[in-house]
Design a protein around this motif. Sequence first.
Motif, PDB file in Angstrom:
ATOM      1  N   UNK A  75       0.848  -1.198   0.000  1.00 19.94           N
ATOM      2  CA  UNK A  75       0.000   0.000   0.000  1.00 19.94           C
ATOM      3  C   UNK A  75       0.879   1.243   0.000  1.00 19.94           C
ATOM      4  N   UNK A  76       0.388   2.286  -0.698  1.00 15.67           N
ATOM      5  CA  UNK A  76       1.173   3.520  -0.690  1.00 15.67           C
ATOM      6  C   UNK A  76       0.674   4.403   0.448  1.00 15.67           C
ATOM      7  N   UNK A  77       1.146   4.106   1.671  1.00 18.47           N
ATOM      8  CA  UNK A  77       0.720   4.903   2.825  1.00 18.47           C
ATOM      9  C   UNK A  77       1.785   4.832   3.897  1.00 18.47           C
ATOM     10  N   UNK A  78       1.843   5.877   4.761  1.00 18.33           N
ATOM     11  CA  UNK A  78       2.791   5.794   5.866  1.00 18.33           C
ATOM     12  C   UNK A  78       2.108   5.670   7.226  1.00 18.33           C
ATOM     13  N   UNK A  79       0.782   5.971   7.299  1.00 17.68           N
ATOM     14  CA  UNK A  79       0.050   5.788   8.552  1.00 17.68           C
ATOM     15  C   UNK A  79      -1.304   5.171   8.267  1.00 17.68           C
ATOM     16  N   UNK A  80      -1.880   4.568   9.290  1.00 16.80           N
ATOM     17  CA  UNK A  80      -3.210   3.977   9.130  1.00 16.80           C
ATOM     18  C   UNK A  80      -4.108   4.446  10.273  1.00 16.80           C
ATOM     19  N   UNK A  81      -5.359   4.662   9.956  1.00  9.24           N
ATOM     20  CA  UNK A  81      -6.353   4.951  10.997  1.00  9.24           C
ATOM     21  C   UNK A  81      -7.279   3.738  11.028  1.00  9.24           C
ATOM     22  N   UNK A 110     -14.513   5.412  10.594  1.00 15.75           N
ATOM     23  CA  UNK A 110     -15.877   5.605  10.080  1.00 15.75           C
ATOM     24  C   UNK A 110     -15.843   6.649   8.968  1.00 15.75           C
ATOM     25  N   UNK A 111     -17.010   6.912   8.410  1.00 18.22           N
ATOM     26  CA  UNK A 111     -17.119   7.945   7.380  1.00 18.22           C
ATOM     27  C   UNK A 111     -16.713   9.302   7.963  1.00 18.22           C
ATOM     28  N   UNK A 112     -17.143   9.538   9.233  1.00 17.80           N
ATOM     29  CA  UNK A 112     -16.782  10.798   9.896  1.00 17.80           C
ATOM     30  C   UNK A 112     -15.272  10.915  10.056  1.00 17.80           C
ATOM     31  N   UNK A 113     -14.666   9.792  10.409  1.00 19.23           N
ATOM     32  CA  UNK A 113     -13.201   9.754  10.519  1.00 19.23           C
ATOM     33  C   UNK A 113     -12.580  10.174   9.198  1.00 19.23           C
ATOM     34  N   UNK A 114     -13.093   9.575   8.133  1.00 21.22           N
ATOM     35  CA  UNK A 114     -12.558   9.820   6.797  1.00 21.22           C
ATOM     36  C   UNK A 114     -12.652  11.316   6.465  1.00 21.22           C
ATOM     37  N   UNK A 115     -13.794  11.896   6.767  1.00 19.86           N
ATOM     38  CA  UNK A 115     -13.972  13.314   6.461  1.00 19.86           C
ATOM     39  C   UNK A 115     -13.001  14.154   7.290  1.00 19.86           C
ATOM     40  N   UNK A 116     -12.838  13.735   8.567  1.00 21.42           N
ATOM     41  CA  UNK A 116     -11.927  14.474   9.436  1.00 21.42           C
ATOM     42  C   UNK A 116     -10.488  14.350   8.970  1.00 21.42           C
ATOM     43  N   UNK A 117     -10.105  13.144   8.616  1.00 20.39           N
ATOM     44  CA  UNK A 117      -8.718  12.891   8.188  1.00 20.39           C
ATOM     45  C   UNK A 117      -8.438  13.560   6.845  1.00 20.39           C
ATOM     46  N   UNK A 118      -9.408  13.474   5.946  1.00 19.91           N
ATOM     47  CA  UNK A 118      -9.236  14.029   4.594  1.00 19.91           C
ATOM     48  C   UNK A 118      -8.926  15.526   4.651  1.00 19.91           C
ATOM     49  N   UNK A 119      -9.575  16.199   5.594  1.00 21.33           N
ATOM     50  CA  UNK A 119      -9.399  17.649   5.677  1.00 21.33           C
ATOM     51  C   UNK A 119      -8.244  18.079   6.574  1.00 21.33           C
ATOM     52  N   UNK A 120      -7.534  17.111   7.150  1.00 24.59           N
ATOM     53  CA  UNK A 120      -6.417  17.476   8.041  1.00 24.59           C
ATOM     54  C   UNK A 120      -5.308  18.148   7.240  1.00 24.59           C
ATOM     55  N   UNK A 121      -4.730  19.201   7.833  1.00 25.44           N
ATOM     56  CA  UNK A 121      -3.688  19.959   7.125  1.00 25.44           C
ATOM     57  C   UNK A 121      -2.433  19.112   6.933  1.00 25.44           C
ATOM     58  N   UNK A 169      -2.133  16.068   6.334  1.00 24.75           N
ATOM     59  CA  UNK A 169      -2.310  14.867   5.501  1.00 24.75           C
ATOM     60  C   UNK A 169      -2.256  15.233   4.018  1.00 24.75           C
ATOM     61  N   UNK A 170      -1.417  14.546   3.281  1.00 27.65           N
ATOM     62  CA  UNK A 170      -1.267  14.796   1.834  1.00 27.65           C
ATOM     63  C   UNK A 170      -2.390  14.088   1.070  1.00 27.65           C
ATOM     64  N   UNK A 171      -2.537  12.800   1.331  1.00 26.94           N
ATOM     65  CA  UNK A 171      -3.594  12.038   0.665  1.00 26.94           C
ATOM     66  C   UNK A 171      -4.069  10.914   1.582  1.00 26.94           C
ATOM     67  N   UNK A 179      -1.121   9.391   3.834  1.00 23.57           N
ATOM     68  CA  UNK A 179       0.249   9.826   3.544  1.00 23.57           C
ATOM     69  C   UNK A 179       0.427  11.221   4.105  1.00 23.57           C
ATOM     70  N   UNK A 180       1.484  11.384   4.871  1.00 20.88           N
ATOM     71  CA  UNK A 180       1.723  12.658   5.551  1.00 20.88           C
ATOM     72  C   UNK A 180       2.174  13.711   4.550  1.00 20.88           C
ATOM     73  N   UNK A 181       1.726  14.951   4.785  1.00 20.86           N
ATOM     74  CA  UNK A 181       2.178  16.053   3.930  1.00 20.86           C
ATOM     75  C   UNK A 181       3.659  16.292   4.193  1.00 20.86           C
TER      76      UNK A 181
END
Lengths: 229, 792
Positions: free
Chosen positions: B522-528, B532-543, B545-547, B649-651
């Motif tokens: 997987x192309x990732x450096x961290x996992x949550x 949940x969907x709420x988690x995803x929305x929260x993580x997606x908008x985190x400064x 986080x790159x992707x 993936x971390x910014x």
Amino acid sequence: MIKAERIEKSYNGERVLKSVSLSIRDGEFVSVMGESGSGKSTLLQLLGGFLSPDAGRVLWDGQDVASFSERALAALRCERMGFVFQSYQLIPTLNVKDNLLLPTVLGGRLSEETKKYVEMLCEELEITPLMKKLPETLSGGQSQRVAIIRALAYRPSTVILDEPTGALDSRMEGKVMALLSRINKRDKTTVIAVTHSERVAAFADRIVRISDGEILREENEKANGAKGG
Amino acid sequence: MRLFFKHLFRSIRRRPLQPLLLILILTLAVATSLFSASLKRALDGETSGAQTARYGAAHITVTLDGGASSRFMFALDAEALLGARAEVAGCMELPIAYGTAGEAVFGIATDFSEIGRIFDLSFSSYGSLTPSTVADAVFLSADFAQKNGLAVADAFTARVFGKEKTYTVAGISPQPFIEDYDVMLDNSGIASILAADSLILSSMKDGFRPCSTLYIEVLGLSGASALTAADEEKISAVAALLAAAPTFEGRTVSVVHGAVANGNYNEGLSWVVTIAIVLACLLSAAVAFSCLYILSVERSEENRSFMLSGARASQLHLLQYAEVALYLLFGSALGIALSSPVFRAFARAFDLRYAPREPAVSDILLTVGLVAAVGFLTVTCFVLSEPMLKRPAREGKGSLALRLCPLLLAALSAAAVYLLPVQLRYLCFVPLALTFTLAVFAYTPPLFLRLMRALDRRLSLRCERKCGAAHPSLFYAVKNCGEVKMLRNTARLTALLGFVVASALLLVMSSVGHLHFSKNAFSADHAVLGATENCYLGVRDARSVEECYRVYLQTAQTVKGRPLLVLGADGTEAFAEGLRPDTVPKGKRAAISSGDARLAGVRVGDTLALTVGGKTVEVEIAEIMDSTLNAVIIDNEYFGLHYNMIFVNRAAEADEAAMLSELSERTKTELATVMRMQDFWHERLGVLEVYLAAGLAILGVVLFLSLVATLDNLGQSYRMRREALSLYRLSGMSRGALSRMKAYEILLSLAFGLLIALLATAALYPFVRASLHAFGFEQGVGIRNCVRLILS
């Protein structure tokens, strides 16, 4: 010319040779005789540069053998001198042919002429059928003949032989001595042979008798022969 | 007999170096075998220890799922449901930032009063703990406490879910908690942090003890060391009860008893290590044989003299056995003594936490027995064949059938790989290793002899044509290689050692490759986790986080009971190069890795039934991937399986502590767990890393033994040939030329041995690889990829 000047040699504190001096001219046939343990073989090995004297020196054409470099000693053994050891010293992993040609190959002087010469010697001493055999499959007499041919193969100016006919029957002894006598006369090869046999010694120009590490006397065999004749 | 023993001790005293070297080699042979055998036991101990540390006495776990309607999961609910049938403990993983530099560590929040029901906790030091201080108390692992200079009763300040809180160290444990966590908190303290932002939570007060994982021990089992069928039935019944309960809807219920030990990779690597151990023991035996044979050959000359003096053969043979017994006694004692510190060093270097650190008596007996048996067998072989040794051994002796026997056996074991069903191919490992080793042992000397004789003929012809050998050293080296048995033995030993080392290296490289490519699927450096969907929305908008990608990752069971990794993702970008399907399958369609397709016997268009997350789903194979990870990729949402983690993936501009802090704050109300990918994989593949460490350790030890044995063999053989070699000097060969000749001999025999080793390894590897198909090892991790990986 080979010259030993007051050479001495001891093994474990026991003196085997005591201040021995001896000169051998080029083209001379010398027999060294004496009882077992009298120091004959040690004298021969000192003359051949296989041993170093404790005192005195051995000169080959005026040069001290002790001063020879590693390379010069190797050149002496495979260009100027042929040595026949009492225990033949054939290399067990090489067949008869390879053993015969070893010094020639090492000296870088393997030629068609040399090969023909070796073949001729083999014919003469009846070794030809044994060419592919390994030394451990040969009898004592056969090994001795191979060792003699190996020493003569590259036509050295000097041949030193330690008991060259000790394992041979009388017919073969005659053949070997005739061969040595011939190369001595025809090629002016210096021959030095240790022997117990008066018959063998009779082929020599001079007999050196050794006893208890000292030269007892030197006899001019040809002169004796002439006198006797 | 006194005379003979006097002779033996005098000959040892006269030349003490040879017996010393022989004892050294036997010491190394015993130590290598014992170390290898102990490793197997250690790995088993480590596996079961890790299982106990991770799951304690639990048979079942319940974890949050991405699609759960409620994020709150409580141990009390499970206790209420199961009553006297089970003991329950709940835990929640969380990142904790501490220290002035903002270092991050992963901790576990539990209920201190219930965790001891499932996990056997022990402390090297501890202070007082009262109901009033429990929310502010923290337990630390000894490593963590030492690294941070903390002792019992010290204050420990940390940021949890973005809130700063000061804890008091209540105890220090020699081991991390639940296998991986350095910090353990009481979850009543966590509840108070979360309650600060929520009126509902604050109203629940002490009763609010949220968990992300429940550990459940089923009570009333038979108590036997292995579960009986009745026990398994009871466990399944409890699991079914939990899965069906409305309280646990949207949770994942997993039966975890033996989960670590039964992983398919574990099984595969366990076999790989077993082969490495077998090869190491074979090598030790070959080395012991080689050394003792040289000794016997040397003694035979003396024996002949004794025989000629009137000694009886039986007396001389007894002397030979006594001598070997003497060396074996010293070698074994030293080998046992040596293996112990080496093994402890290995355990320390590779952080074996649960394995026994001393060799077992049964392993000692086994390995000493092996080397001793080889020793006495060597002497017996020599004694029986001694009359033949008086003549030079010639090739071509024995019947054709006997000569072809090793080849036929190797061919049979190779053929069996393809004749057996894929699932049973692992049975071929040991026969393959044994028969190929036998073939190398049997054929190296005659092949070397033939090659050298052919070369000798060519050189002789050339020599005759050109009337002079250009390189007399090489010329005579070739002749000797053809004639000297010792050199043929050197070639054989080199071939055996090279074969063992190269085979083990290939296996280890292949396994390193599998592990590496698995971790990088997987192309990732961290996992949550438990996202949940709420988690995803929260993580997606985190400064920071790159992707990020939503992923479903779960272990499923095939109909045949084999574990299989099931993956789902919201885009192919989630997968790295080694595991990228053409498209993410939709509907019933699935993409399966080639190894698993082979093992499950499915082709494109076939249907495969999987039990995943308590459900049985039937997928239709749409693509077979040449991947680097054993997995099947499905459209999880189609089957009602919610994404259960987010890969992040971390910014580039954000540091890790800042990102973890931001993620834990954004996901705190969802009770999600944030993990580094390396920890995520360590949790899942940690045991495999231990297997690989074992493989590498065996390889290192074998390599060392090989070098020492080869040098000793060469030394001994030249000492035996000293007289023969001096004749070359008498014939006029210079010292330099003689050294060159010896160097050529060594070079020729070693080069030929290595060539045979490489050829044999190359011949063996496809069959071993085909055998590894029994564990579904993937095609994508070819040896070329592994070499590229190691070189990179």
